[in-house]
Scaffold this motif. Structure first.
Motif, PDB file in Angstrom:
ATOM      1  N   ALA A 190       0.848  -1.190   0.000  1.00  0.00           N
ATOM      2  CA  ALA A 190       0.000   0.000   0.000  1.00  0.00           C
ATOM      3  C   ALA A 190       0.886   1.242   0.000  1.00  0.00           C
ATOM      4  CB  ALA A 190      -0.911   0.002   1.228  1.00  0.00           C
ATOM      5  N   MET A 191       0.651   2.110  -0.977  1.00  0.00           N
ATOM      6  CA  MET A 191       1.416   3.357  -1.036  1.00  0.00           C
ATOM      7  C   MET A 191       0.621   4.383  -1.817  1.00  0.00           C
ATOM      8  SD  MET A 191       4.387   2.828  -3.954  1.00  0.00           S
ATOM      9  CE  MET A 191       5.303   1.619  -3.016  1.00  0.00           C
ATOM     10  N   GLY A 192       1.012   5.635  -1.689  1.00  0.00           N
ATOM     11  CA  GLY A 192       0.366   6.711  -2.411  1.00  0.00           C
ATOM     12  C   GLY A 192       0.658   6.629  -3.899  1.00  0.00           C
ATOM     13  N   GLN A 193      -0.253   7.168  -4.697  1.00  0.00           N
ATOM     14  CA  GLN A 193      -0.113   7.120  -6.145  1.00  0.00           C
ATOM     15  C   GLN A 193       1.155   7.814  -6.623  1.00  0.00           C
ATOM     16  OE1 GLN A 193      -1.436   5.440  -8.427  1.00  0.00           O
ATOM     17  NE2 GLN A 193      -2.328   6.568 -10.124  1.00  0.00           N
ATOM     18  N   ALA A 194       1.558   8.867  -5.922  1.00  0.00           N
ATOM     19  CA  ALA A 194       2.712   9.653  -6.366  1.00  0.00           C
ATOM     20  C   ALA A 194       4.017   8.860  -6.324  1.00  0.00           C
ATOM     21  CB  ALA A 194       2.843  10.909  -5.514  1.00  0.00           C
ATOM     22  N   GLU A 195       4.054   7.793  -5.546  1.00  0.00           N
ATOM     23  CA  GLU A 195       5.284   7.009  -5.383  1.00  0.00           C
ATOM     24  C   GLU A 195       5.398   5.844  -6.365  1.00  0.00           C
ATOM     25  OE1 GLU A 195       6.001   6.140  -1.048  1.00  0.00           O
ATOM     26  OE2 GLU A 195       3.960   6.945  -0.909  1.00  0.00           O
ATOM     27  N   VAL A 196       4.322   5.546  -7.090  1.00  0.00           N
ATOM     28  CA  VAL A 196       4.271   4.305  -7.858  1.00  0.00           C
ATOM     29  C   VAL A 196       5.265   4.294  -9.016  1.00  0.00           C
ATOM     30  CG1 VAL A 196       2.808   2.775  -9.224  1.00  0.00           C
ATOM     31  CG2 VAL A 196       1.889   3.895  -7.183  1.00  0.00           C
ATOM     32  N   TYR A 197       5.333   5.362  -9.773  1.00  0.00           N
ATOM     33  CA  TYR A 197       6.199   5.410 -10.957  1.00  0.00           C
ATOM     34  C   TYR A 197       7.639   5.060 -10.594  1.00  0.00           C
ATOM     35  CZ  TYR A 197       8.494   7.225 -15.184  1.00  0.00           C
ATOM     36  OH  TYR A 197       9.243   7.356 -16.331  1.00  0.00           O
ATOM     37  N   THR A 198       8.192   5.766  -9.626  1.00  0.00           N
ATOM     38  CA  THR A 198       9.586   5.546  -9.227  1.00  0.00           C
ATOM     39  C   THR A 198       9.777   4.157  -8.639  1.00  0.00           C
ATOM     40  OG1 THR A 198       9.848   7.909  -8.794  1.00  0.00           O
ATOM     41  CG2 THR A 198      11.480   6.430  -7.825  1.00  0.00           C
ATOM     42  N   SER A 199       8.774   3.684  -7.908  1.00  0.00           N
ATOM     43  CA  SER A 199       8.884   2.363  -7.272  1.00  0.00           C
ATOM     44  C   SER A 199       8.918   1.249  -8.313  1.00  0.00           C
ATOM     45  CB  SER A 199       7.719   2.148  -6.305  1.00  0.00           C
ATOM     46  OG  SER A 199       7.771   3.068  -5.240  1.00  0.00           O
ATOM     47  N   ILE A 200       8.154   1.367  -9.388  1.00  0.00           N
ATOM     48  CA  ILE A 200       8.230   0.378 -10.469  1.00  0.00           C
ATOM     49  C   ILE A 200       9.563   0.511 -11.195  1.00  0.00           C
ATOM     50  CG2 ILE A 200       7.244  -0.347 -12.683  1.00  0.00           C
ATOM     51  CD1 ILE A 200       4.504   0.513 -11.651  1.00  0.00           C
ATOM     52  N   GLN A 201       9.951   1.725 -11.461  1.00  0.00           N
ATOM     53  CA  GLN A 201      11.206   1.994 -12.173  1.00  0.00           C
ATOM     54  C   GLN A 201      12.398   1.402 -11.436  1.00  0.00           C
ATOM     55  OE1 GLN A 201      12.488   6.155 -12.334  1.00  0.00           O
ATOM     56  NE2 GLN A 201      12.713   5.940 -14.560  1.00  0.00           N
ATOM     57  N   GLN A 202      12.386   1.465 -10.101  1.00  0.00           N
ATOM     58  CA  GLN A 202      13.513   1.011  -9.287  1.00  0.00           C
ATOM     59  C   GLN A 202      13.329  -0.401  -8.749  1.00  0.00           C
ATOM     60  OE1 GLN A 202      13.929   4.079  -6.288  1.00  0.00           O
ATOM     61  NE2 GLN A 202      14.720   5.575  -7.754  1.00  0.00           N
ATOM     62  N   ASP A 203      12.321  -1.117  -9.256  1.00  0.00           N
ATOM     63  CA  ASP A 203      12.047  -2.510  -8.873  1.00  0.00           C
ATOM     64  C   ASP A 203      11.615  -2.689  -7.427  1.00  0.00           C
ATOM     65  OD1 ASP A 203      12.610  -3.513 -11.433  1.00  0.00           O
ATOM     66  OD2 ASP A 203      14.766  -3.558 -11.000  1.00  0.00           O
ATOM     67  N   VAL A 204      11.183  -1.610  -6.801  1.00  0.00           N
ATOM     68  CA  VAL A 204      10.544  -1.739  -5.490  1.00  0.00           C
ATOM     69  C   VAL A 204       9.190  -2.420  -5.679  1.00  0.00           C
ATOM     70  CG1 VAL A 204       9.573  -0.467  -3.525  1.00  0.00           C
ATOM     71  CG2 VAL A 204      11.724   0.277  -4.566  1.00  0.00           C
ATOM     72  N   LEU A 205       8.570  -2.146  -6.828  1.00  0.00           N
ATOM     73  CA  LEU A 205       7.324  -2.783  -7.234  1.00  0.00           C
ATOM     74  C   LEU A 205       7.528  -3.524  -8.546  1.00  0.00           C
ATOM     75  CD1 LEU A 205       4.742   0.134  -6.728  1.00  0.00           C
ATOM     76  CD2 LEU A 205       4.964  -1.883  -5.265  1.00  0.00           C
ATOM     77  N   ASP A 206       6.778  -4.619  -8.713  1.00  0.00           N
ATOM     78  CA  ASP A 206       6.741  -5.292 -10.008  1.00  0.00           C
ATOM     79  C   ASP A 206       5.618  -4.739 -10.873  1.00  0.00           C
ATOM     80  OD1 ASP A 206       8.814  -7.372  -9.638  1.00  0.00           O
ATOM     81  OD2 ASP A 206       7.475  -8.034  -8.021  1.00  0.00           O
ATOM     82  N   GLY A 207       4.659  -4.101 -10.245  1.00  0.00           N
ATOM     83  CA  GLY A 207       3.545  -3.555 -10.992  1.00  0.00           C
ATOM     84  C   GLY A 207       2.504  -2.966 -10.062  1.00  0.00           C
ATOM     85  N   ALA A 208       1.330  -2.737 -10.616  1.00  0.00           N
ATOM     86  CA  ALA A 208       0.252  -2.104  -9.856  1.00  0.00           C
ATOM     87  C   ALA A 208      -1.076  -2.551 -10.444  1.00  0.00           C
ATOM     88  CB  ALA A 208       0.398  -0.585  -9.906  1.00  0.00           C
ATOM     89  N   GLU A 209      -2.164  -1.972  -9.951  1.00  0.00           N
ATOM     90  CA  GLU A 209      -3.496  -2.255 -10.499  1.00  0.00           C
ATOM     91  C   GLU A 209      -4.276  -0.956 -10.486  1.00  0.00           C
ATOM     92  OE1 GLU A 209      -6.509  -2.616  -8.210  1.00  0.00           O
ATOM     93  OE2 GLU A 209      -5.185  -1.596  -6.801  1.00  0.00           O
ATOM     94  N   ASN A 210      -4.829  -0.639 -11.650  1.00  0.00           N
ATOM     95  CA  ASN A 210      -5.563   0.613 -11.794  1.00  0.00           C
ATOM     96  C   ASN A 210      -6.238   0.612 -13.169  1.00  0.00           C
ATOM     97  OD1 ASN A 210      -6.488   3.270 -11.330  1.00  0.00           O
ATOM     98  ND2 ASN A 210      -4.601   3.801 -10.237  1.00  0.00           N
ATOM     99  N   ASN A 211      -6.885   1.730 -13.493  1.00  0.00           N
ATOM    100  CA  ASN A 211      -7.475   1.843 -14.824  1.00  0.00           C
ATOM    101  C   ASN A 211      -6.468   2.429 -15.810  1.00  0.00           C
ATOM    102  OD1 ASN A 211      -7.597   4.774 -14.784  1.00  0.00           O
ATOM    103  ND2 ASN A 211      -9.341   4.590 -13.425  1.00  0.00           N
ATOM    104  N   GLU A 212      -6.903   2.609 -17.038  1.00  0.00           N
ATOM    105  CA  GLU A 212      -5.994   3.040 -18.112  1.00  0.00           C
ATOM    106  C   GLU A 212      -5.390   4.422 -17.873  1.00  0.00           C
ATOM    107  OE1 GLU A 212      -9.189   0.378 -20.046  1.00  0.00           O
ATOM    108  OE2 GLU A 212      -9.021   1.790 -18.363  1.00  0.00           O
ATOM    109  N   TYR A 213      -6.068   5.243 -17.113  1.00  0.00           N
ATOM    110  CA  TYR A 213      -5.558   6.591 -16.847  1.00  0.00           C
ATOM    111  C   TYR A 213      -4.208   6.561 -16.141  1.00  0.00           C
ATOM    112  CZ  TYR A 213      -8.914  10.111 -18.338  1.00  0.00           C
ATOM    113  OH  TYR A 213      -9.670  10.975 -19.089  1.00  0.00           O
ATOM    114  N   ALA A 214      -3.997   5.551 -15.309  1.00  0.00           N
ATOM    115  CA  ALA A 214      -2.720   5.472 -14.589  1.00  0.00           C
ATOM    116  C   ALA A 214      -1.554   5.303 -15.553  1.00  0.00           C
ATOM    117  CB  ALA A 214      -2.749   4.321 -13.589  1.00  0.00           C
ATOM    118  N   LEU A 215      -1.820   4.674 -16.692  1.00  0.00           N
ATOM    119  CA  LEU A 215      -0.759   4.463 -17.675  1.00  0.00           C
ATOM    120  C   LEU A 215      -0.333   5.757 -18.345  1.00  0.00           C
ATOM    121  CD1 LEU A 215      -2.293   1.319 -19.434  1.00  0.00           C
ATOM    122  CD2 LEU A 215      -0.458   1.320 -17.717  1.00  0.00           C
ATOM    123  N   THR A 216      -1.269   6.668 -18.496  1.00  0.00           N
ATOM    124  CA  THR A 216      -1.003   7.886 -19.263  1.00  0.00           C
ATOM    125  C   THR A 216      -0.815   9.109 -18.377  1.00  0.00           C
ATOM    126  OG1 THR A 216      -3.396   8.186 -19.556  1.00  0.00           O
ATOM    127  CG2 THR A 216      -2.202   7.032 -21.299  1.00  0.00           C
TER     128      THR A 216
END
Length: 322
Positions: A184-210
């Motif tokens: 569980a984390m805030g949306q603002a942290e997700v991009y960097t966390s995936i980029q740095q392999d802290v996360l393998d991915g996430a779950e959301n709608n298409e807007y999160a991709l863009t």
């Protein structure tokens, strides 16, 4: 921090000069269709009340994140806000039903259930003793999994994967039952966390991709559509009480009409965002959801131990196609 302080200062200044008919409405950052729907609500309120009631916005997290905004409505500093139904679970447990996986058969079922007063009024009133209630809802899309290193074709593809989830106990449990590790984390942290392999991915709608640009770091999006968690528009009891009967009815009517408007602009926007994501190099996949439904089935058995939640679940399922 400076932006938040300035926003609160503006809010306090407006409180000092505002007339009773001004509804102070703050919200966090949102997708364009949802912002348009809130603005539509404001226009309809002014039109239907002949200018007797207006809406003053504090947009884009000026006053804090969604939790802080709910607390401000609860404490009387704000009249209105719009937040995720997932967050609302921590204020009224019944909202946790909306985070249950595969609750809705599709968008048509979602709209039938959400438009039903019999289904939703008990939910909206669940926070009345805390000083605020739900006024209407907006679609926030179907949430699906997207990963950095490959698509989710089967439940096994989630095994051990670190997946960002909202701060919702129900969402956390769902991801655990699918074999992944929820974070569980805030949306603002997700991009960097995936980029740095802290996360393998996430779950959301298409807007999160863009809009959140997650499609730059996670290229595999699988349409399992495990949840459709509505956004909820909240209003304080005090704000409703200070309106005349006619103005109160106009505000409620405007809220419902803004939801109808949102349905139109949301559908158009989601199609456009998928196209943008494909242009970013994101690949979209379908999957057989039956295996995912089977994996999380025990959650519904456990729900029977909570009568209010199970009654809402049954009411929602009753709106499905036969």
């Amino acid at each position: 921090m400076t932006r938040t302080i300035l926003g609160i200062a503006a809010l306090m200044a407006s409180t000092a000069i505002a007339q009773a008919e001004t509804l102070r409405f703050a919200y966090a950052s949102n997708a364009t269709p949802t912002v348009e729907a809130m603005e539509k609500f404001a226009g309809l309120v002014e039109e239907k009340t002949g200018g007797d009631v207006t809406v003053q916005f504090f947009p884009d997290s000026q006053l804090g994140g969604e939790r802080e905004l709910v607390e401000m409505v609860k404490g009387g500093l704000l009249d209105m806000t719009k937040v995720s139904g997932g967050l609302m679970e921590s204020f009224a447990p019944i909202y946790g039903v909306f985070s249950m996986p595969y609750l809705f058969d599709g968008e048509d079922h979602f709209y039938r259930a959400m438009d039903s007063a019999d289904v939703m009024e008990p939910v909206y009133q669940a926070t009345a003793d805390q000083g605020f209630v739900g006024l209407t809802y907006y679609n926030s899309g179907a949430r699906s999994f997207y990963l950095k290193d490959g698509p989710v074709k089967t439940v096994a593809d989630l095994e051990g994967k670190k997946i960002r989830v909202m701060q919702s106990p129900t969402s956390i449990k769902m991801v655990q039952m699918l074999g992944a590790a929820p974070i569980a984390m805030g949306q603002a942290e997700v991009y960097t966390s995936i980029q740095q392999d802290v996360l393998d991915g996430a779950e959301n709608n298409e807007y999160a991709l863009t809009i959140a640009r997650h499609g730059e770091v996670a290229k595999y999006y699988t349409y399992d559509q495990h949840s459709r968690i509505p956004d909820i528009v909240l209003i304080s009891n005090a704000a409703l009480d200070r309106l005349s009967d006619g103005d109160r009815a106009a505000v409620i009517e405007a809220a419902k009409e803004s939801t109808e408007y949102h349905k139109q602009v949301w559908a158009e926007a989601i199609a456009a965002e998928k196209t943008k994501a494909e242009e970013m190099g994101v690949e979209f996949f379908d999957t057989d959801v039956a295996q995912f439904q089977q994996a999380v089935a025990p959650m519904y058995e456990e729900l029977k131990a909570e009568p209010a939640k199970y009654a809402l679940f049954e009411a929602i399922r009753a709106e499905a196609d036969d």
